[in-house]
Design a protein around this motif. Structure first.
Motif, PDB file in Angstrom:
ATOM      1  N   UNK A 106       0.833  -1.194   0.000  1.00 57.72           N
ATOM      2  CA  UNK A 106       0.000   0.000   0.000  1.00 57.72           C
ATOM      3  C   UNK A 106       0.872   1.249   0.000  1.00 57.72           C
ATOM      4  N   UNK A 107       1.961   1.250   0.757  1.00 56.73           N
ATOM      5  CA  UNK A 107       2.880   2.386   0.756  1.00 56.73           C
ATOM      6  C   UNK A 107       3.517   2.583  -0.612  1.00 56.73           C
ATOM      7  N   UNK A 108       3.864   1.488  -1.280  1.00 52.23           N
ATOM      8  CA  UNK A 108       4.461   1.577  -2.607  1.00 52.23           C
ATOM      9  C   UNK A 108       3.468   2.145  -3.622  1.00 52.23           C
ATOM     10  N   UNK A 109       2.242   1.669  -3.597  1.00 53.78           N
ATOM     11  CA  UNK A 109       1.212   2.170  -4.515  1.00 53.78           C
ATOM     12  C   UNK A 109       0.923   3.640  -4.225  1.00 53.78           C
ATOM     13  N   UNK A 110       0.838   4.003  -2.959  1.00 58.58           N
ATOM     14  CA  UNK A 110       0.620   5.396  -2.590  1.00 58.58           C
ATOM     15  C   UNK A 110       1.779   6.268  -3.060  1.00 58.58           C
ATOM     16  N   UNK A 111       3.013   5.775  -2.933  1.00 56.32           N
ATOM     17  CA  UNK A 111       4.180   6.514  -3.412  1.00 56.32           C
ATOM     18  C   UNK A 111       4.086   6.761  -4.911  1.00 56.32           C
ATOM     19  N   UNK A 151       3.647  10.597  -6.298  1.00 56.52           N
ATOM     20  CA  UNK A 151       4.683  11.217  -7.130  1.00 56.52           C
ATOM     21  C   UNK A 151       4.113  11.616  -8.477  1.00 56.52           C
ATOM     22  N   UNK A 152       3.361  10.719  -9.086  1.00 50.15           N
ATOM     23  CA  UNK A 152       2.778  11.003 -10.398  1.00 50.15           C
ATOM     24  C   UNK A 152       1.777  12.154 -10.328  1.00 50.15           C
ATOM     25  N   UNK A 153       0.942  12.163  -9.309  1.00 49.26           N
ATOM     26  CA  UNK A 153      -0.046  13.223  -9.167  1.00 49.26           C
ATOM     27  C   UNK A 153       0.565  14.571  -8.863  1.00 49.26           C
ATOM     28  N   UNK A 154       1.538  14.600  -7.951  1.00 49.09           N
ATOM     29  CA  UNK A 154       2.204  15.854  -7.614  1.00 49.09           C
ATOM     30  C   UNK A 154       2.923  16.430  -8.825  1.00 49.09           C
ATOM     31  N   UNK A 155       3.586  15.583  -9.587  1.00 49.32           N
ATOM     32  CA  UNK A 155       4.281  16.037 -10.788  1.00 49.32           C
ATOM     33  C   UNK A 155       3.303  16.554 -11.828  1.00 49.32           C
ATOM     34  N   UNK A 204       9.260  10.208  -0.912  1.00 45.61           N
ATOM     35  CA  UNK A 204      10.046   9.159  -0.270  1.00 45.61           C
ATOM     36  C   UNK A 204      10.340   9.495   1.177  1.00 45.61           C
ATOM     37  N   UNK A 205      10.646  10.754   1.436  1.00 49.44           N
ATOM     38  CA  UNK A 205      10.907  11.173   2.816  1.00 49.44           C
ATOM     39  C   UNK A 205       9.638  11.110   3.658  1.00 49.44           C
ATOM     40  N   UNK A 206       8.535  11.588   3.115  1.00 48.98           N
ATOM     41  CA  UNK A 206       7.291  11.655   3.886  1.00 48.98           C
ATOM     42  C   UNK A 206       6.665  10.273   4.068  1.00 48.98           C
ATOM     43  N   UNK A 207       6.651   9.466   3.003  1.00 48.56           N
ATOM     44  CA  UNK A 207       5.911   8.207   3.049  1.00 48.56           C
ATOM     45  C   UNK A 207       6.742   6.991   3.452  1.00 48.56           C
ATOM     46  N   UNK A 208       8.012   6.952   3.055  1.00 44.86           N
ATOM     47  CA  UNK A 208       8.725   5.687   3.159  1.00 44.86           C
ATOM     48  C   UNK A 208       9.844   5.655   4.198  1.00 44.86           C
ATOM     49  N   UNK A 209      10.769   6.602   4.155  1.00 47.96           N
ATOM     50  CA  UNK A 209      11.934   6.484   5.020  1.00 47.96           C
ATOM     51  C   UNK A 209      12.605   7.839   5.193  1.00 47.96           C
ATOM     52  N   UNK A 210      13.484   7.920   6.189  1.00 45.26           N
ATOM     53  CA  UNK A 210      14.286   9.129   6.342  1.00 45.26           C
ATOM     54  C   UNK A 210      15.773   8.832   6.142  1.00 45.26           C
ATOM     55  N   UNK A 211      16.100   7.664   5.610  1.00 48.23           N
ATOM     56  CA  UNK A 211      17.482   7.310   5.299  1.00 48.23           C
ATOM     57  C   UNK A 211      17.898   8.027   4.008  1.00 48.23           C
TER      58      UNK A 211
END
Length: 105
Positions: A9-14, A18-22, A62-69
């Motif tokens: 779900x996180x991957x699909x949301x990402x 990204x596509x929508x924001x762009x 990526x920072x908001x949804x997935x990781x801070x690495x």
């Protein structure tokens, strides 16, 4: 099992974020004034390029949804660039396939 579904779900949301924001930044008309304001700056070329904007949208999402690495965020930027380039190509293909041609008689 639940953890795998949550990651999917996180991957699909990402991908959609990204596509929508762009799409909003590059293609929507309500940001025309903002793009005209950027015309004299180096940021203008970024604001009209889907891959460039996709890279920065990928960093943000990526920072908001997935990781801070940091390396993970960088890879999200590269993935965002690819996703948005492919999305733009696919949308152009769909648009080209739906153009109606009238025969002149």
């Amino acid at each position: 099992m639940f953890l795998e579904i949550e990651k999917m779900i996180e991957l699909i949301l990402f991908v959609f974020a990204v596509s929508g924001l762009t799409d909003i930044i590059v293609n929507q008309t309500f940001l025309d004034n903002w793009r005209n304001y950027l015309l004299a700056t180096p940021f203008y070329s970024i604001s009209i390029c889907s891959k460039c904007t996709g890279f920065f949208a990928g960093l943000l999402c990526g920072f908001v949804l997935l990781s801070n690495a940091p390396l993970y965020i960088l890879m999200c930027g590269f993935a965002g660039s690819f996703i948005c380039g492919f999305s733009e190509l696919f949308m152009n293909y769909l648009e080209a396939r739906t153009i109606i041609e009238f025969d002149e008689k």
